[in-house]
Design a protein around this motif. Structure first.
Motif: not given
Length: 440
Positions: A59-63
């Motif tokens: 839940v960190n690769v937002n871009i």
């Protein structure tokens, strides 16, 4: 698929099993998926098998994967200055800090950079204890704050139990109406009773001993537990009443995940300390930090802050923040996350719930959603682990990477996910739920 690419996948697995020690795992039975590349919302192995990444990894690769602006920023910084000590002044570090505080509320001008979210929470706790002269930290049972000394003990789930090496931590129950601890029948009752419970814990522990209340604005790993209206404002009021520092953990929820720059922007609350990591640069380089309110920062104008990290504000990490935040602003990615959540993800998940009784509750916002799965809707008995494992295998076999936690599927694609990709994922979820129903 060629023999060469197949060999690369096999070699990757062989090397991993021979030499890599994995987190949160018994090592012998592991069979990790090979990932060789990615772009946007898709990743693939060496043989070219593609997967729609609806986990955003952790839940960190937002871009999204391999965004050219972020990759370019890292490359240009590496060519200029690859590393420098934290005691120096560096343009990339200063520009990254400026961009972060520009997104924070008024009254936040300083950033302490860390290597990730765990040590962001670790240092926020340190700041709160130094600022108040108190020791106790209150946090919820349904939470995850990282795996360093104080952060893991602040965590509420099972992972804290074998790691209890830090002092002064007390847990309480936050709001969770679907499985209420307070016999509540409405969001209003859940909010009122959860706040009363928190106040009684403060009083029972001794208000003059409590340094901080540490909360994920929206608990993520614990289930995307969107707080009921008024809860966070009520916590702020309790913190003010008893002179307690309020730390909001935005490591997972921040920088676009909820369709806002910070999750707390959607609630009537102002923290004293804000922790961040993950979404600030989509995990391209390890980084995190604490955004410090002016009164707490001012304490250390003349007083030494007894904390530091070799890689605090590392130039490559700082450059990745600049590249990510500028691209997110220029491309309207945060607004897109809000729109795709309300117009595509939310409706698709609610439609799935109408068709599949195994879905007990749908909750979330932006690109931050959870499906709570049950064996029986009436009793809300959680879906057993074996069924969850079968469901996960079915999703992966159909080309979707899920985020599975306990009896939940967290639907957490990158903020750049398209409506077509949401439709594709919804069809895969639908098929997997249908197969699960047949097997039961």
């Amino acid at each position: 698929m060629t023999d060469e690419t197949t060999d690369l996948d096999a070699r990757t697995k062989d090397l991993d099993r021979a030499h890599v020690f994995h987190s949160w795992s018994a090592q012998a039975a592991l069979d990790p998926m090979v990932i060789a590349g990615g772009s946007g919302t898709t990743v693939w192995d060496h043989a070219g098998t593609r997967y729609l990444d609806f986990s955003s990894q952790l839940v960190n690769v937002n871009i999204g994967h391999q965004h050219p602006a972020v990759v370019r920023a890292i490359q240009e910084q590496a060519a200029t200055l690859a590393t420098i000590g934290p005691a120096t002044a560096n343009l990339a570090r200063g520009e990254a800090a400026r961009r972060i505080v520009e997104r924070a509320p008024d009254g936040f001008e300083k950033v302490f950079f860390t290597n990730g979210g765990a040590d962001a929470n670790e240092n926020a706790i340190r700041l709160a204890r130094l600022h108040t002269g108190r020791d106790t930290v209150l946090s919820t049972y349904r939470s995850y704050h990282g795996n360093t000394g104080a952060a893991i003990v602040s965590t509420g789930d099972w992972r804290r139990i074998p790691n209890r090496y830090a002092r002064g931590h007390v847990h309480f129950f936050g709001p969770y109406l679907y499985r209420t601890e307070f016999w509540a029948a409405s969001p209003e009752e859940e909010c009122e009773r959860a706040l009363r419970h928190l106040e009684r814990v403060i009083q029972a522990e001794g208000p003059t001993t409590v340094a901080a209340i540490l909360l994920e604005t929206i608990p993520g790993t614990a289930g995307v537990l969107v707080p009921p209206p008024g809860y966070l404002a009520g916590v702020r009021a309790l913190a003010d009443r008893y002179g307690i520092v309020l730390i909001l953990d935005e490591v997972m929820a921040g920088f676009g995940r909820t369709g806002r720059w910070f999750a707390f922007d959607g609630y009537d609350v102002m923290p004293d300390l804000i922790t961040f990591a993950k979404g600030v640069n989509s995990g391209y380089v390890p980084v995190g930090g604490v955004i410090i309110s002016d009164p707490i920062a001012a304490q250390f104008d003349e007083e030494v802050f007894p904390g530091g990290l070799t890689y605090s504000g590392h130039p490559l990490a700082a450059a990745s923040i600049i590249g990510a935040l500028d691209a997110m602003a220029d491309e309207g990615i945060v607004d897109h996350a809000a729109r795709v959540g309300s117009e595509s993800i939310g409706p698709a998940l609610h439609a799935l719930a109408e068709r599949h009784d195994v879905i007990g509750e749908v909750r979330g916002e932006g690109v931050f959603w959870a499906l709570e799965l049950v064996a029986d809707r009436a009793t809300r008995e959680p879906l057993p682990a074996a069924a969850m494992g079968s469901l996960k295998s079915g999703l992966v076999a159909r080309g979707l990477l899920p985020f599975v936690s306990e009896n939940r599927i967290h639907v957490v694609p990158p903020c750049v996910v398209t409506t077509a990709e949401v439709d594709q994922a919804a069809a895969i979820y639908d098929e997997a739920f249908t197969d699960l129903a047949r097997a039961r």
